[in-house]
Design a protein around this motif. Structure first.
Motif, PDB file in Angstrom:
ATOM      1  N   LEU A  23     108.283  18.497  50.198  1.00 40.21           N
ATOM      2  CA  LEU A  23     107.610  17.310  50.720  1.00 40.21           C
ATOM      3  C   LEU A  23     106.389  16.998  49.853  1.00 40.21           C
ATOM      4  N   GLN A  24     105.770  18.072  49.334  1.00 39.41           N
ATOM      5  CA  GLN A  24     104.605  17.886  48.467  1.00 39.41           C
ATOM      6  C   GLN A  24     104.994  17.115  47.207  1.00 39.41           C
ATOM      7  N   ASP A  59     108.585  22.524  40.919  1.00 38.75           N
ATOM      8  CA  ASP A  59     107.634  22.643  42.026  1.00 38.75           C
ATOM      9  C   ASP A  59     107.609  24.074  42.570  1.00 38.75           C
ATOM     10  N   ARG A  60     106.692  24.315  43.480  1.00 41.29           N
ATOM     11  CA  ARG A  60     106.461  25.671  43.986  1.00 41.29           C
ATOM     12  C   ARG A  60     107.730  26.296  44.600  1.00 41.29           C
ATOM     13  N   GLU A  79     100.603  21.316  52.224  1.00 46.01           N
ATOM     14  CA  GLU A  79      99.817  20.594  53.216  1.00 46.01           C
ATOM     15  C   GLU A  79     100.666  19.587  53.988  1.00 46.01           C
ATOM     16  N   GLN A  80     101.640  18.991  53.310  1.00 44.21           N
ATOM     17  CA  GLN A  80     102.440  17.946  53.958  1.00 44.21           C
ATOM     18  C   GLN A  80     103.256  18.496  55.130  1.00 44.21           C
ATOM     19  N   THR A  81     103.922  19.636  54.910  1.00 45.60           N
ATOM     20  CA  THR A  81     104.687  20.216  56.024  1.00 45.60           C
ATOM     21  C   THR A  81     103.739  20.752  57.093  1.00 45.60           C
ATOM     22  N   PHE A  82     102.620  21.295  56.627  1.00 45.51           N
ATOM     23  CA  PHE A  82     101.617  21.799  57.565  1.00 45.51           C
ATOM     24  C   PHE A  82     101.178  20.676  58.514  1.00 45.51           C
ATOM     25  N   ILE A  83     100.872  19.507  57.962  1.00 47.66           N
ATOM     26  CA  ILE A  83     100.412  18.388  58.799  1.00 47.66           C
ATOM     27  C   ILE A  83     101.481  18.024  59.840  1.00 47.66           C
TER      28      ILE A  83
END
Lengths: 414, 86
Positions: A113-114, A73-74, A197-201
């Motif tokens: 989390l992604q 992953d990233r 996006e998941q942590t961002f949310i």
């Protein structure tokens, strides 16, 4: 006989304002280059917040080669790039002979989390029999450090420090203690977080992020009156920590010395900064004591302030408690004005910046500072880097959960 | 049936990070192509997903080459078609 000294003999950085590499990072922080821009990793249409510190055009294949990247992953790729360039900078080849003498410790709290969400999404939408088993290892919190350890054959140990905002600095302290106790000669230490996006949310819904509202801009502007939240970031930084004798014996370039660190936990709520700042003040004092320095010995204070109203005020109070009022304060700067809040990677990136600052004899600027907040009276370097003598840097990392850590990195003298 | 072989070759090449030309019909996954147990499971899942079939994990030990994998895929595709016809 005292404990062995711990020196820094290599740096690997992947940063939003410079991509991969130590030299590019050093130039970018000196020039005050911002890595914060419009989010490109996902569609921000559903959200009011539009910016973050992403590592743009990140091309791990160019650094790591083609093989073995397919299922990583990233975050793992960010860390692997930092580890590879740190080893190159330190001129260390890991072989069968030395692999057991080298360890790795890195801060990471959000994991991927992604990856967890992507894995579960397949299970829920297509059925559990169709999940890709090779993606399961990405769903655990220690995946990134473990994958880096496997890829580079680091066999001494691998540890993920997962205690939030201060984890990057805590990993440095953990690694330095291992060296001081004589258990390992060389440890790669740092931190990594990926932006997704998941942590961002999560941070968005918690109201932690800066957004354009009530006449205030969406901006990472630590200690500025206009601040109204953090801008998220990502990245990885790895410092090669080495026992002094080991470094001298192999003729390593010594960039700086890690002189001491201190931690203090004063959490009472997971989502609220403790305004008094006493925990952070204690951590700073402890690290100064370990480094055998007085507050006046600090030339550059690398703040952990992230543009949140309460967090920045907390740090300003703690700084005032340790250093006294304005004339006695060291030159301060907030890297998060350029990179955003990268959580467990932040302290490691600040540490990498400290090494660069010592090398260049500058204090990097804090961007976006315009309006003074009387509650945040620190001696900020703004607009452009300040050329000055930088022998000792005090680095802070702290979070609303109550973790407070400080580390002193100093110019190396024999 | 040639399409099935091509599809399976493509899946295997992706998982093993090889060019498709390297996946010969009788190349041995472990000895010749460097496969490990996790990648074997990944190939099994990828084949199941591609053809919308379910292959029992006990069959995993039979998947040693491209030919083996294609034969297992055909076996369970035929069973699926039979079940659908019935």
């Amino acid at each position: 006989m005292g404990y062995p000294r711990v020196v820094i003999t290599g740096l690997g950085v992947v940063s939003p304002n410079s991509g991969v590499g130590k030299e590019a990072f050093s130039r970018a922080i000196s020039a005050g280059v911002s890595g914060i821009r419009k989010i490109s990793l996902f569609d921000t249409a559903p959200y009011k917040v539009k910016t973050a510190g992403e590592v743009k055009d990140f091309d791990p294949q160019a650094v790591l080669g083609r093989g073995g990247l397919r299922v990583l992953d990233r975050g793992t790729k960010l860390l692997c790039c930092a580890v590879k360039t740190a080893l190159e900078d330190a001129r260390i080849n890991i072989s069968e002979e030395n692999s057991r003498t080298i360890g790795i410790a890195a801060g990471n709290t959000l994991g991927s989390l992604q990856s967890i969400c992507d894995f579960d999404k397949v299970a829920l939408s297509e059925g559990p029999q169709y999940v890709n088993p090779s993606l399961f290892p990405n769903t655990v919190i220690n995946a990134q450090v473990s994958q880096a350890s496997i890829r580079f054959k680091i066999k001494g140990f691998n540890v993920t420090i997962s205690n939030g905002f201060s984890a990057g600095l805590d990993a440095l302290i953990y690694a330095a203690n291992f060296i001081r106790l004589g258990r390992k000669k060389i440890i790669l230490a740092g931190g990594v977080e990926e932006f997704c996006e998941q942590t961002f949310i999560g941070f968005y819904k918690a109201g932690f992020l800066s957004e354009a509202k009530e006449g205030k801009p969406e901006l990472s502007c630590p200690f500025d009156q206009r601040r109204n939240g953090a801008v998220l970031g990502e990245g990885a930084a790895v410092l090669v920590l080495e026992e002094l004798d080991s470094a001298l014996q192999r003729g390593a370039r010594i960039f700086a010395e890690l002189k001491g660190g201190g931690t203090f936990f004063d959490g009472s709520r997971i989502d609220k900064y403790k305004r008094g700042g006493r925990g952070l003040a204690f951590a700073m004092r402890l690290s100064l004591e370990k480094a055998s320095l007085s507050p006046q010995g600090i030339d550059y204070l690398s703040c952990g302030a992230n543009s949140t109203a309460e967090g920045d005020e907390l740090e300003a109070r703690a700084v005032r408690e340790v250093f006294g009022k304005s004339p006695r304060m060291p030159a301060a700067s907030c890297l998060k004005s350029m990179l955003g809040e990268s959580f467990s990677a932040a302290g490691a990136l600040q540490s990498a910046a400290a090494v660069c600052a010592i090398e260049k004899q500058i204090v990097p600027p804090t961007l976006n500072y315009q309006e003074k907040d009387p509650l945040c009276d620190v001696a900020l370097v703004t607009e452009k880097a300040d050329s000055r003598r930088v022998d000792n840097v005090l680095i802070n990392a702290f979070g609303p959960g109550g973790s407070n850590t400080s580390v002193v990195i100093s110019k190396f003298t024999i | 049936m040639q399409d099935i072989e091509n599809d399976v070759r493509c899946l295997i090449a992706e998982v093993l990070e090889k060019d498709q030309a390297e996946i010969k019909p009788d190349s041995r996954f472990i000895e010749d192509l460097g496969m490990d147990s996790l990648k074997a499971l990944e190939i099994l899942v990828a084949v199941e997903k591609k053809f919308k079939i379910t292959i029992p994990e006990q069959k995993l030990s039979e998947l040693k080459t491209l030919v083996d994998t294609v034969n297992v895929a055909k076996e369970f595709l035929a069973a699926k078609e039979k079940a659908n016809a019935g």
